[in-house]
Write a protein that holds these residues in place. Structure first.
Motif, PDB file in Angstrom:
ATOM      1  N   GLU C  16      20.565   3.964  -5.207  1.00 16.13           N
ATOM      2  CA  GLU C  16      21.551   5.157  -4.795  1.00 16.13           C
ATOM      3  C   GLU C  16      20.798   6.468  -4.683  1.00 16.13           C
ATOM      4  O   GLU C  16      20.854   7.200  -3.676  1.00 16.13           O
ATOM      5  N   SER C  17      20.236   6.823  -5.814  1.00 16.78           N
ATOM      6  CA  SER C  17      19.352   8.120  -5.705  1.00 16.78           C
ATOM      7  C   SER C  17      18.225   8.178  -4.911  1.00 16.78           C
ATOM      8  O   SER C  17      18.204   9.196  -4.195  1.00 16.78           O
ATOM      9  N   THR C  18      17.499   7.048  -4.731  1.00 16.44           N
ATOM     10  CA  THR C  18      16.649   7.198  -3.846  1.00 16.44           C
ATOM     11  C   THR C  18      17.208   7.456  -2.601  1.00 16.44           C
ATOM     12  O   THR C  18      16.487   8.234  -1.837  1.00 16.44           O
ATOM     13  N   ARG C  19      18.093   6.743  -2.093  1.00 16.90           N
ATOM     14  CA  ARG C  19      18.627   6.959  -0.815  1.00 16.90           C
ATOM     15  C   ARG C  19      18.960   8.385  -0.650  1.00 16.90           C
ATOM     16  O   ARG C  19      18.745   8.957   0.482  1.00 16.90           O
ATOM     17  N   GLY C  20      19.692   8.830  -1.730  1.00 19.90           N
ATOM     18  CA  GLY C  20      20.268  10.268  -1.541  1.00 19.90           C
ATOM     19  C   GLY C  20      18.782  11.320  -1.229  1.00 19.90           C
ATOM     20  O   GLY C  20      19.107  11.956  -0.250  1.00 19.90           O
ATOM     21  N   LEU C  21      18.023  10.998  -2.131  1.00 20.84           N
ATOM     22  CA  LEU C  21      16.653  11.780  -1.763  1.00 20.84           C
ATOM     23  C   LEU C  21      16.119  11.765  -0.285  1.00 20.84           C
ATOM     24  O   LEU C  21      16.084  12.594   0.273  1.00 20.84           O
TER      25      LEU C  21
END
Lengths: 471, 334, 748
Positions: C16-21
């Motif tokens: 999720e974090s990578t996507r957000g980034l």
């Protein structure tokens, strides 16, 4: 501020007096004659001029050196034309040059005489000014009732007239004032002019009702059509351009000759001889033409906010609607040698217009003693009024144009702004707003009360409270 | 055989004689009273050749407003027929507005059928033409007896506009206002229709309700309106552009040249293309992935995708026609 | 071995974090692209303010920065609308100027010295970046698919429909207004979904900002009530709707009434009545809801519903009566002309004369939106799938936005956001469908078939009754994806091309291509304005047609008679009359208004279409509206109904001041009899017009701008014609002396 202004004007006046003659616009006077020998016959007139500080220089229209302009600047301040035999005045005195001369504030004194035709360029110049000379230019003004029995017993072509009275009741009499009632003007062998409707023209000396103008050569036997007659014949006429440049037309050059200055004339019908008024009249006419009398000067103009507590800055660029404003203008009139107080003639008024597109105020200025004392030569006129309830760019306008007095046209622009957001009365001052204010108060109090009630009333069932809450 | 013609000739002669004689003799006040009475009976007065001449003959102390029109359908004067009711309304309300004729104004109508000679003599090619003959004598007399002509070029001919124009030319006289009669018939009919519709809808409510609540119907309505608006329909409404125009060579040009112009048919074509594109997009997005049969799905996919592609390229090419110098294009319409 | 990188690639973007980034990075890139694509004009020409209105905004901003906020608030501008002046502080939307003023001072506080001009020039691109982000947020509220938001942001970033009003240098209200519009809608949707006062209050806050920025706020004022009304009609009344709407309306109206230019309009004019009506209606509904909850009885409820409907109808009737009675002001001209499309042409020629108030032809739609225009309906249709409240909003917005855009070219601006959102939904659905790697499995299909029965029960679109199974064929997927890629590519190319060719020229400087293809800059406007600035008095009044008022005020810094803020029809008509009547008539007008110089734009030499002779008929019409007796449009047309400037021109045309000023001395450029107007390409008469009350003061390089000085009264009291004749050497001596008949006698 004001005293400073007056000081400046005083200095300027002294300076001007020092450099130039006692005329307010320079003392370089050009006299146009056929040949310089002629000037002997005008010696008294010219002598008077010289004694009044003018530097005369004589030219004949034929000379090449004659030029009114040098490098675009006027070489002379005034020009006098004495009658010349030549019909054309040559390339240096074309009508356009003369018009340029007048546009450059140069003054002209034109003298004509019957028998010698007026030069073309002068005629067309005068036509531009709506002064019409008879078509055949040897016309002669005669009057079979007011003639000099001594010199023109049978030709009746030397008119004897009373000194002129003022044309209109609201004009100072510059030319005939102070003349005794048995003083007479001799108008020998002159040409009468007919003036058009231009408001810049004013007759100084009109022909008597019984005078008329005819052509002795062609109309010797019967005078069929008269060029003009009676008071429509203007013998001495004055023209003042918008820039106050002046031109005077003297119908009879002989008026200015020495022999008519101190000759004894006898009115027709009267037996006692009388001295002519010509010398004084000539002095006044030339003095007026060359800006020695009838010249107005605006020393300073000042307007300021006239409210208690308002700042008293002079000549602010912006006012607010419905401000109280005071406007003051200081004027001086030049009389022969000195600037002196200018007093508006009786039954005339100096008016101030406060106008945007059209005047919102038109007020008669009243002389104010407070400013008049300054230097004894400046008379202040002022008015106090309330600005209209209309914002915009307004002008304080003074437009004082009277015959024989140089034009005063002054325009000071100020902006009148609307009320600023914090210049309105507060809401609690306006009684009409009290219901609304109380309404607001009631609402607030009611809401607070409701909240308190709501919070301190135990919920009956959790469900209803939940349904009431709006999340 | 000869008698009738002679007879009619004689009649005509006498008639014209009478007319001219009348024009000669009767003083203006009388004329005005006569025609004002007529007007009170039915305004505007229906004029013919002689009466027109008589009414507008000079030395008149009254104003005449004459509408020269061509009502018969074979002249095909659309403007005349549009303006006629407004004109009659104006005339009626003005005349009834001052029964005593204080405004000294007579309204008259001259139809081309009744007044060919007048049209000829005035050299009029177009109709309608509205003349206002100012009075030549009397208190309101004007300098030139020449009639003033109303300018029909400016689009709308509401009675109010003409009224203001007439009022402008009749200073310091009463200007009776226009009274539009209340159209009772329309009110009643609308009321009846409304109530009827209400009852019907009430009766048919159970059947109508599903349609109203049907989502697809609303979707269809929405999409159609969107397509209409985005294809420049309002432009046609406002500028009322021609439906199609012929090109120089007798054919029909479907697409107006120029970026800021269009034809009615053109917009419909464009709307249709947008529709096809949107439809294929919708089916590619919704229908195709819901097909359970692989073969069918493949066929549909291919079909819709190719339709999309081809129509889009066609659209691009059309746009290039409208906007020369537009660089982009897709095969096949390069 | 070789699987590892694939593994890595596949696993990348799972977290999720990578996507957000990734999303943040992509958004930033999109914003950067949006800004970059608006800089053509700055790169080509220079950092300069464009067109007309921006010049006023620029001037006002400078005043604000120089004199502070309160002086700006009470600003009485005595350099426009001479001699009336303009209460500028109270008649403008201050949002734009205040925004750039704040930025300016903030940068100063950060010790970054920057010229206010550059802030003004670059404000619009900066806001366009924000708009992209706002669109992303709005779209995310519409659909679960995360890609839709990014697509929408991209579309919004580069769609020409929005770029047209927001390139660098077009410092106009729309520059920030569109961002506020989209963001207000986002907040509205958010508030509606959560039924939270906080979001409603935020929405009201930004609505207030919008009101302070652009007159187009009426669009929001009408759209939100409409949305609420539609929801109510669909029987979707809820406390969420009640809370969000009432919060927005109460606070938003109060906020909007703080703007002096708006003042009490929200409770007076018809534009704002729908919002008020819906507000009252909602109160009623809430009350009824409460009552119904209190006493459950069928008949009673029906009665209540009747009651509600009746009250609504009555209030509507009351509104109509009040309007007709004049208690409530009828629709304002510009606004009214949106409904009765023929209104403006008849009643308000000024409004009709503005080019951006013309209706929109279809090429303009395609030019501004390219493929979005046909993806738009697809997205709207998809919104019908599960028709939540926010989708209803999109639908309503779509219909009304497209109507307004069809009626007025300028309102294309308000349509663009919804088009981008809808198109993004469509494209993302397509991509999600055809980019899914895994093929559908048979048992899933079985399950789907089985579940089809109860799915079909729900009242949705017929087409969505069947379950989604996915696409079988790999070739099909790849084909669709590649086709979409091609379309998107064309879209990007199109946007770039349109931006660089159509929307990036600051109509102050004209660029033309020489035969050899090299670019040639035509800079007459600035040349002329510089001349005015350097050769005329500080307070020399310039008379020109109103189009150039703002530029003269901004670039030449001279007072003008009329300008683009067309608030006073009579004053404009006065200028129109002065331009369109003969010298004898117009000279007194110019004297009365203290005009010093007259400026006309003349395109005859260059073939420049936007010149005054082409606008002349509007001047005539506007003047005729006020003085029908003195000016008539008909007299400027030849009997055959042509508008000509050559030998056949009508007398009124030849004598009009505008004609004389345009063609004065124009013959001298050409060999005799060859004088040619390249714009109207018509041959001009042998002898050119003569001017007696004006002196030619300045003519720019390409004759585009010609400036004339108004003569003073003649010094010797002659009228100008005879004075001019005398200067040309014609003596009137002969004529005068020949004149026979009774002379006018003097009486004094």
């Amino acid at each position: 501020m004001r005293s400073l202004l007056s000081l400046f004007s005083l200095l300027a006046f002294l300076f001007a007096a020092a450099v130039s003659a006692l005329s307010t616009s320079g003392n370089r006077l050009l006299v146009i004659l056929d040949d310089v020998a002629e000037k002997e016959s005008y010696s008294k007139f010219l002598g008077d001029l010289e004694s009044r500080g003018f530097q005369l220089s004589f030219e004949s229209p034929k000379s090449e050196s004659l030029a009114l302009f040098h490098l675009g600047e006027r070489r002379y301040d005034h020009v006098v034309f004495f009658p010349t035999k030549t019909k054309g005045l040559g390339p240096n005195l074309t009508p356009n040059i003369l018009v340029d001369f007048m546009n450059a504030n140069g003054n002209v004194l034109v003298t004509l005489t019957s028998g010698t035709a007026a030069p073309n360029s002068l005629v067309s110049l005068l036509t531009e000014l709506e002064i019409q000379l008879p078509a055949d230019r040897t016309n002669l003004v005669v009057d079979h009732f007011h003639y000099d029995a001594a010199s023109a017993a049978d030709t009746h072509d030397v008119l004897l007239l009373p000194p002129p009275t003022s044309v209109r009741p609201d004009i100072k009499n510059y030319f005939g004032a102070g003349a005794g009632k048995d003083d007479v003007l001799a108008f020998p062998r002159g040409v009468g002019a007919a003036l058009g409707a231009s408001e810049l023209l004013t007759p100084i000396l009109r022909a008597p009702r019984t005078a008329y103008s005819y052509n002795p050569k062609e109309q010797a036997e019967v005078v069929d059509d008269v060029f003009a007659a009676g008071e429509q014949l203007s013998l001495v006429s004055a023209f003042q351009a918008r820039n106050s440049a002046r031109l005077t037309l003297v119908g009879a050059a002989e008026m200015l000759q020495d022999k008519w200055f101190d000759v004894e004339v006898t009115k027709a019908g009267a037996n006692k001889a009388a001295k002519t008024f010509n010398r004084e009249f000539a002095k006044r006419v030339s003095g007026w033409t060359f800006n020695e009398i009838g010249v107005l000067r605006v020393n300073w103009i000042e307007h300021h906010l006239n409210e208690a507590g308002g700042n008293n800055e002079s000549n602010p660029t912006i006012y607010r609607i419905k401000n109280d404003v005071k406007y003051t203008i200081s004027l001086s009139e030049y009389v022969w040698t000195t600037w002196s107080l200018f007093t508006v003639p009786a039954n005339d008024a100096l008016q101030l217009e406060f106008s945007m597109l059209s005047p919102f105020h038109r007020l008669a200025l009243t002389p104010s003693a407070a400013y008049t004392s300054a230097g004894e030569s400046e008379s202040g006129y002022s008015a106090t009024f309330k600005l209209p309830d209309q914002h915009g760019i307004f002008n304080f306008k003074i437009n004082y144009k009277r015959p024989f007095v140089s034009n005063v046209e002054e325009k000071n622009t100020v902006s009148v702004r609307h009320m600023a957001h914090d210049e309105w009365p507060r809401s609690f001052v306006i009684s009409g707003a009290w219901p609304w204010i109380t309404g607001v108060g009631v609402t607030v109090a009611g809401w607070l009360g409701f909240c308190a009630l709501w919070m301190y009333s135990a919920p009956v069932g959790g469900k209803r409270a939940g349904s009431k809450k709006t999340q | 055989m000869r008698w009738p013609t002679l007879f009619s000739l004689a009649l005509f002669g006498t008639g014209s004689l009478v007319a001219t004689a009348a024009a000669k003799k009767t003083p203006p006040e009388e004329r005005f009273n006569v025609y004002h009475a007529k007007a009170l009976a039915s305004a505007p007065v229906k004029l013919s050749d002689p009466s027109y001449r008589e009414l507008t003959s000079s030395s008149r102390d009254y104003t005449v407003a004459v509408l020269l029109t061509a009502m018969e359908s074979r002249y095909g004067c659309q403007l005349c027929r549009e303006f006629q009711p407004e004109w009659e309304l104006l005339a009626r309300s003005w005349t009834s507005g001052d029964k005593k004729g204080e405004s000294r104004l007579v309204f008259g109508t001259l139809d081309f059928g009744d007044g060919k000679d007048i049209f000829m003599s005035l050299g009029l090619q177009t109709a309608p033409v509205l003349f206002l003959f100012p009075p030549t004598v009397g208190p309101h007399a004007t300098a030139s007896p020449e009639p003033v002509r109303y300018d029909f070029t400016s689009g709308s001919q509401a009675a109010e506009l003409v009224h203001s124009w007439v009022a402008r030319h009749l200073p310091d006289r009463p200007h009776p206002p226009i009274k539009r009669p209340i159209n009772w018939m329309r009110w009643i009919s609308t009321f009846v229709v409304l109530s009827g519709g209400l009852t019907v809808s009430y009766a048919a409510w159970p059947y109508v309700l599903p349609i109203i609540q049907n989502r697809t119907v609303w979707a269809a309505i929405t999409l159609i309106s969107i397509l209409l608006f985005t294809s420049g329909h309002m432009f046609n409404q406002i500028r009322n552009v021609p439906y199609v125009a012929g090109d120089g060579r007798g054919g029909i040009s479907y697409f107006a040249s120029g970026f800021q112009s269009q034809y009615g048919l053109e917009t419909q074509i464009v709307a249709a293309m947008y529709g096809v594109l949107a439809l294929s997009g919708i089916s590619l997005a919704i229908k195709v992935p819901r097909m359970s049969d692989p073969k069918m799905q493949g066929v549909a996919l291919l079909a819709w995708a190719s339709v999309l592609f081809v129509v889009y390229s066609l659209l691009l090419s059309i746009f290039r026609g409208k906007n020369p110098g537009y660089p982009f294009s897709l095969p096949p319409f390069m | 071995m070789s699987a590892d990188p694939l593994q890595v690639l596949a696993s990348a973007g799972k977290g999720e974090s990578t996507r957000g980034l990734l999303r943040v990075i992509i958004l930033l890139l999109i914003a950067a692209a949006a800004i970059a694509s608006r800089l053509f004009s700055v790169i080509r020409f220079e950092s300069i303010i464009h067109e007309f209105d921006p010049w006023f905004n620029f001037r006002a901003t400078k005043y604000l920065v120089a004199n502070g906020f309160y002086n700006f608030w009470d600003w009485f501008d005595d350099r426009t609308w001479h001699p009336l002046g303009r209460v500028t502080g109270g008649t403008l939307y201050p949002g734009l100027m205040v925004t750039s003023g704040i930025i300016y001072h903030a940068l100063r506080a950060l010790t970054i010295p920057v010229d206010i001009r550059n802030i003004c020039v670059l404000l619009a691109p900066a806001c366009s970046g924000l708009t992209a982000v706002a669109t992303y947020l709005l779209t995310n509220e519409m659909t679960p698919s995360p890609s839709a938001g990014l697509l929408a942001a991209l579309f919004m970033g580069i769609a020409p429909g929005y770029i047209s009003r927001s390139v660098a240098g077009s410092y106009d209200n729309e520059a920030i207004a569109i961002f506020l519009l989209v963001f207000t809608f986002y907040l509205w949707i958010k508030a509606l979904k959560q039924g939270s006062m906080l979001w409603g209050a935020l929405c009201a806050l930004f609505y207030g900002y919008m009101v302070a920025s652009w007159g187009g706020y009426a669009f929001i004022t009408c759209l939100l009530p409409l949305h609420a009304f539609v929801l109510i009609c669909m029987g979707r009344y809820s406390t969420r709707l009640y809370v969000s709407y009432t919060t927005w309306y109460a606070l938003g109206t109060l906020a909007s009434m703080q703007i002096p230019f708006v003042g009490f309009l929200p409770v007076k004019t018809s534009e704002h009545m729908p919002a008020l009506g819906i507000f009252g209606f909602l109160q009623l509904l809430a009350f009824l809801d409460y009552v119904r909850a209190a006493m459950p009885s069928r008949q009673f409820q029906t009665f209540l519903w009747m009651f509600a409907g009746g009250t609504f109808g009555l209030s509507l009737l009351g509104l109509v009566l009040a309007t007709s009675a004049g208690v409530i002001a009828p629709w304002g001209g510009r606004f009214y002309s949106l409904w009765d499309t023929s209104y403006a042409k008849i009643h308000i020629p000024i409004i009709a004369s503005v080019s951006e108030h013309q209706p929109t032809a279809w090429p303009a739609f395609f030019f501004d939106l390219n493929m979005l225009i046909w993806l738009f309906p697809v997205g709207v249709y998809l919104c019908f799938q599960e028709l939540a409240d926010e989708h209803v909003f999109i639908v309503v917005y779509a219909v009304f936005g497209s109507y307004f855009a069809g009626v007025m070219v300028r309102l294309m601006l308000t349509l663009t956001p919804v088009v981008c959102v809808a198109a993004a939904i469509a494209v993302s659905t397509l991509l999600d469908t055809y980019l899914r790697a895994k093929l559908p499995k048979p048992e899933e299909i079985q399950a789907a078939e089985a579940s089809e029965g109860k799915k079909g029960a729900k009242s949705g679109l017929k087409s969505t009754s069947k379950p989604v199974v996915g696409v079988y064929a790999i070739w099909g997927k790849s084909m669709m994806v590649s086709a979409l890629a091609v379309y998107l590519l064309i879209f990007v190319l199109h946007c770039t091309w349109v931006t660089s060719n159509a929307y990036s020229s600051p109509s102050v400087v004209l660029a033309s291509r020489l035969p050899d293809g090299s670019q040639h800059i035509i800079d007459d406007y600035r040349e002329a304005y510089q001349w005015l600035r350097q050769n005329t008095r500080e307070d020399a009044k310039i008379m020109s047609w109103w189009d150039y008022g703002y530029q003269i005020g901004g670039m030449a810094d001279r007072p003008t008679l009329v300008d683009n803020n067309t608030w006073n029809n009579t004053h404009i008509a006065t200028v129109g009359k002065a331009m369109s009547s003969s010298e004898e008539v117009s000279y007194p007008i110019m004297r009365q208004h203290e005009v010093d110089y007259v400026l006309v734009v003349f395109g005859g030499l260059l073939g420049y279409s936007g010149d005054d002779i082409n606008k002349f008929l509007w001047m005539v019409r506007i003047a005729e509206g006020i003085w029908p007796e003195e000016i008539s449009e008909r007299s400027f047309f030849t009997p055959r109904g042509e508008y000509r400037v050559d030998g056949e021109a009508t007398e009124a045309m030849k004598n009009s001041l505008m004609y004389k000023m345009s063609y004065y001395n124009y013959n001298n450029l050409f060999p005799p009899g060859k004088a040619m107007d390249r714009m109207r390409n018509s041959l001009l008469p042998e002898v050119g017009p003569t001017l007696s009350t004006l002196d030619e003061a300045f003519t720019s390089e390409n004759w585009i701008i010609r400036i004339y000085k108004v003569k003073d009264l003649d010094n010797l009291g002659r009228d100008h014609t005879s004075a001019a004749a005398f200067d040309r050497g014609h003596k009137k001596a002969k004529k005068a002396s020949k004149k026979r008949g009774p002379r006018r006698l003097r009486v004094d």
